[in-house]
Scaffold this motif. Structure first.
Motif, PDB file in Angstrom:
ATOM      1  N   ALA A  98      41.562  43.311  27.733  1.00 44.05           N
ATOM      2  CA  ALA A  98      42.916  43.678  28.177  1.00 44.05           C
ATOM      3  C   ALA A  98      42.953  43.932  29.682  1.00 44.05           C
ATOM      4  O   ALA A  98      43.989  43.750  30.324  1.00 44.05           O
ATOM      5  N   ALA A  99      41.815  44.343  30.253  1.00 43.17           N
ATOM      6  CA  ALA A  99      41.760  44.603  31.700  1.00 43.17           C
ATOM      7  C   ALA A  99      41.664  43.309  32.507  1.00 43.17           C
ATOM      8  O   ALA A  99      41.770  43.345  33.735  1.00 43.17           O
ATOM      9  N   GLY A 100      41.426  42.196  31.839  1.00 40.62           N
ATOM     10  CA  GLY A 100      41.431  40.923  32.555  1.00 40.62           C
ATOM     11  C   GLY A 100      40.054  40.369  32.924  1.00 40.62           C
ATOM     12  O   GLY A 100      39.948  39.562  33.844  1.00 40.62           O
ATOM     13  N   VAL A 101      39.013  40.758  32.202  1.00 36.36           N
ATOM     14  CA  VAL A 101      37.692  40.184  32.508  1.00 36.36           C
ATOM     15  C   VAL A 101      37.641  38.718  32.065  1.00 36.36           C
ATOM     16  O   VAL A 101      38.393  38.290  31.190  1.00 36.36           O
ATOM     17  N   ASP A 102      36.728  37.975  32.691  1.00 37.75           N
ATOM     18  CA  ASP A 102      36.507  36.576  32.330  1.00 37.75           C
ATOM     19  C   ASP A 102      35.328  36.440  31.374  1.00 37.75           C
ATOM     20  O   ASP A 102      35.148  35.398  30.743  1.00 37.75           O
ATOM     21  N   VAL A 103      34.486  37.466  31.351  1.00 39.34           N
ATOM     22  CA  VAL A 103      33.288  37.413  30.521  1.00 39.34           C
ATOM     23  C   VAL A 103      32.879  38.846  30.204  1.00 39.34           C
ATOM     24  O   VAL A 103      33.153  39.775  30.981  1.00 39.34           O
ATOM     25  N   ILE A 104      32.231  39.012  29.057  1.00 41.66           N
ATOM     26  CA  ILE A 104      31.647  40.314  28.695  1.00 41.66           C
ATOM     27  C   ILE A 104      30.155  40.112  28.522  1.00 41.66           C
ATOM     28  O   ILE A 104      29.712  39.096  27.964  1.00 41.66           O
ATOM     29  N   GLU A 105      29.385  41.068  29.050  1.00 35.71           N
ATOM     30  CA  GLU A 105      27.940  41.044  28.808  1.00 35.71           C
ATOM     31  C   GLU A 105      27.568  42.275  27.984  1.00 35.71           C
ATOM     32  O   GLU A 105      27.963  43.399  28.326  1.00 35.71           O
ATOM     33  N   LEU A 106      26.799  42.075  26.929  1.00 36.42           N
ATOM     34  CA  LEU A 106      26.247  43.206  26.167  1.00 36.42           C
ATOM     35  C   LEU A 106      24.904  43.563  26.771  1.00 36.42           C
ATOM     36  O   LEU A 106      24.070  42.677  27.013  1.00 36.42           O
ATOM     37  N   HIS A 107      24.679  44.844  26.993  1.00 37.76           N
ATOM     38  CA  HIS A 107      23.392  45.284  27.566  1.00 37.76           C
ATOM     39  C   HIS A 107      22.420  45.600  26.435  1.00 37.76           C
ATOM     40  O   HIS A 107      22.463  46.680  25.840  1.00 37.76           O
ATOM     41  N   ALA A 108      21.560  44.629  26.132  1.00 44.40           N
ATOM     42  CA  ALA A 108      20.561  44.814  25.070  1.00 44.40           C
ATOM     43  C   ALA A 108      19.156  44.819  25.677  1.00 44.40           C
ATOM     44  O   ALA A 108      18.193  44.401  25.031  1.00 44.40           O
ATOM     45  N   ALA A 109      19.067  45.275  26.935  1.00 44.88           N
ATOM     46  CA  ALA A 109      17.771  45.294  27.636  1.00 44.88           C
ATOM     47  C   ALA A 109      17.463  46.708  28.112  1.00 44.88           C
ATOM     48  O   ALA A 109      18.185  47.662  27.809  1.00 44.88           O
ATOM     49  N   HIS A 110      16.357  46.831  28.828  1.00 44.06           N
ATOM     50  CA  HIS A 110      15.987  48.030  29.596  1.00 44.06           C
ATOM     51  C   HIS A 110      15.914  49.320  28.785  1.00 44.06           C
ATOM     52  O   HIS A 110      16.077  50.407  29.334  1.00 44.06           O
ATOM     53  N   GLY A 111      15.728  49.163  27.464  1.00 45.14           N
ATOM     54  CA  GLY A 111      15.511  50.364  26.662  1.00 45.14           C
ATOM     55  C   GLY A 111      16.764  51.135  26.300  1.00 45.14           C
ATOM     56  O   GLY A 111      16.670  52.284  25.858  1.00 45.14           O
ATOM     57  N   TYR A 112      17.943  50.536  26.458  1.00 42.29           N
ATOM     58  CA  TYR A 112      19.166  51.215  26.028  1.00 42.29           C
ATOM     59  C   TYR A 112      19.418  50.908  24.550  1.00 42.29           C
ATOM     60  O   TYR A 112      18.637  50.207  23.918  1.00 42.29           O
ATOM     61  N   LEU A 113      20.518  51.461  23.993  1.00 43.97           N
ATOM     62  CA  LEU A 113      20.638  51.532  22.538  1.00 43.97           C
ATOM     63  C   LEU A 113      20.423  50.195  21.809  1.00 43.97           C
ATOM     64  O   LEU A 113      19.696  50.139  20.814  1.00 43.97           O
TER      65      LEU A 113
END
Ligand code: FMN
Length: 341
Positions: free
Chosen positions: A155-170
């Motif tokens: 809704a904010a107008g992004v062109d792409v979304i990245e999921l952060h599945a690296a660096h030891g996060y959830l």
């Protein structure tokens, strides 16, 4: 022509070149409410004016307790969406595409007032608190949080979304036997990631690509290696990931020696193992190296982190060094030799 400066298209995402500003936490939400402020707007816009093809906003968390610190970016309510929309408009006006990295810090939440959660009650190290082990219902509610965060980003107008599945996060914590000892369905290392991908995709326009940042290896016998990661990436690709952004480490304490291009082989392994496009990252700020990674087909995109903290105009500097025309806006052209304008 330098391959780095050729346009790139993935579904509805159209980039003017292959240079991406890597997501980087600035720990600068002074109001501690998750709302991006003028510093973030200036910081992100500067790299767009500097010529990058895609600006990725720092790790932006789907839940207040999913922050590393109280000064991190959030996407859990409408105020976050408004702030993101303002920055999206600025970045678009400067000719770059705009995306956000959505995340949850899990057991790496550090501020005292935040409550760390994780797949299992195993702390990251003895300097971190023991996290609360999520119940199955709590995990499901977090999947919904990711879906709602993705919807706000759209809704904010992004062109792409990245999921952060690296660096030891959830998301990464669920993927690793070092942090996931569950006995319910989420004991499957790909299950949480898969559910989050499906949830995010359910609210994204069909043409909008979903990127996923993964750690290509955990750099430890206690965690997964690149072959195991490639097998997980195939599951994530089948669930809807369109491009893998391949970093490494972060879920087990310990330092890794960094050298130029040190993570590129993991990106290549993911590309070979899945057939999906990939983004390489990690000490790629040498212009000729960044160009060679793309020109030799080792990655489709390169992300620059610290190189862009030092030089917001890194993309323009690289273009000029590689014999290309300037990427700077018209107003600045008098600074550039006539034959490069
Ligand atoms: C200040 C800082 C903050 C960072 N925050 C994030 C982040 O929010 N999300 C992420 O995926 N990586 C983060 N990183 C890692 C960078 O995106 C990048 O992967 C890493 O710095 C290696 O690339 P480089 O050698 O070009 O800096 C951060 C790095 C730095 C230096």
């Amino acid at each position: 022509m330098a391959k780095l400066f050729e346009p790139y298209r993935l579904k509805s995402l159209a980039l003017r070149n292959r240079v991406v500003m890597s997501p980087m936490c600035m720990y600068s939400v002074w109001a501690e409410d998750g709302v991006l402020n003028d510093f973030h707007a200036t910081h992100l816009l500067s790299r767009a004016v500097g010529g990058a093809g895609l600006i990725l906003v720092e790790m932006t968390d789907v839940d207040p307790d999913g922050r590393i610190t109280v000064r991190d970016s959030g996407i859990w309510d409408g105020r976050h969406q408004e702030a993101l929309a303002r920055i999206a408009a600025l970045v678009h006006a400067a000719g770059a595409a705009f995306g956000v990295q959505i995340a949850h810090a899990g057991r790496k939440a550090q501020s005292e007032s935040l409550s760390p959660v994780a797949p299992s009650a195993i702390p990251f190290s003895d300097r971190y608190r023991v996290p609360h082990a999520l119940s199955t219902d709590e995990v499901r509610r977090l999947v919904d949080r990711f879906r709602d965060g993705a919807a706000r980003a759209v809704a904010a107008g992004v062109d792409v979304i990245e999921l952060h599945a690296a660096h030891g996060y959830l998301l990464h914590q669920f993927m690793s036997r070092a942090s996931n000892r569950r006995e319910d369905v989420y004991g499957d290392p790909t299950r949480f990631g898969r559910d989050v991908i499906l949830a995010a995709k359910s609210v994204m326009p069909p043409g909008m690509p979903l990127f996923m940042r993964v750690s290509g290896t955990e750099h430890s016998a206690l965690g997964y290696g690149v072959d195991e990661l490639v097998r997980m990436a195939r599951v994530f690709q089948a669930a809807g990931v369109d491009l893998f952004d391949v970093s490494s480490g972060g879920n087990l304490p310990g330092d890794v020696s960094e050298f130029p291009g040190y993570q590129v082989p993991y990106a290549e392994a993911v590309a070979h193992g899945t057939g999906a496009p990939v983004m390489a990252v990690g000490r790629l700020e040498d212009y000729a190296l960044a160009e060679s990674v793309v020109a030799e087909g080792r990655a489709n995109l390169v992300a620059i982190g610290r190189g862009m903290l030092l030089d917001p105009y890194w993309a323009n500097s690289a273009a000029l060094a590689l014999g290309e025309h300037t990427l700077l806006p018209e107003q600045y052209h008098r600074a550039i030799p006539l034959d490069r304008r």
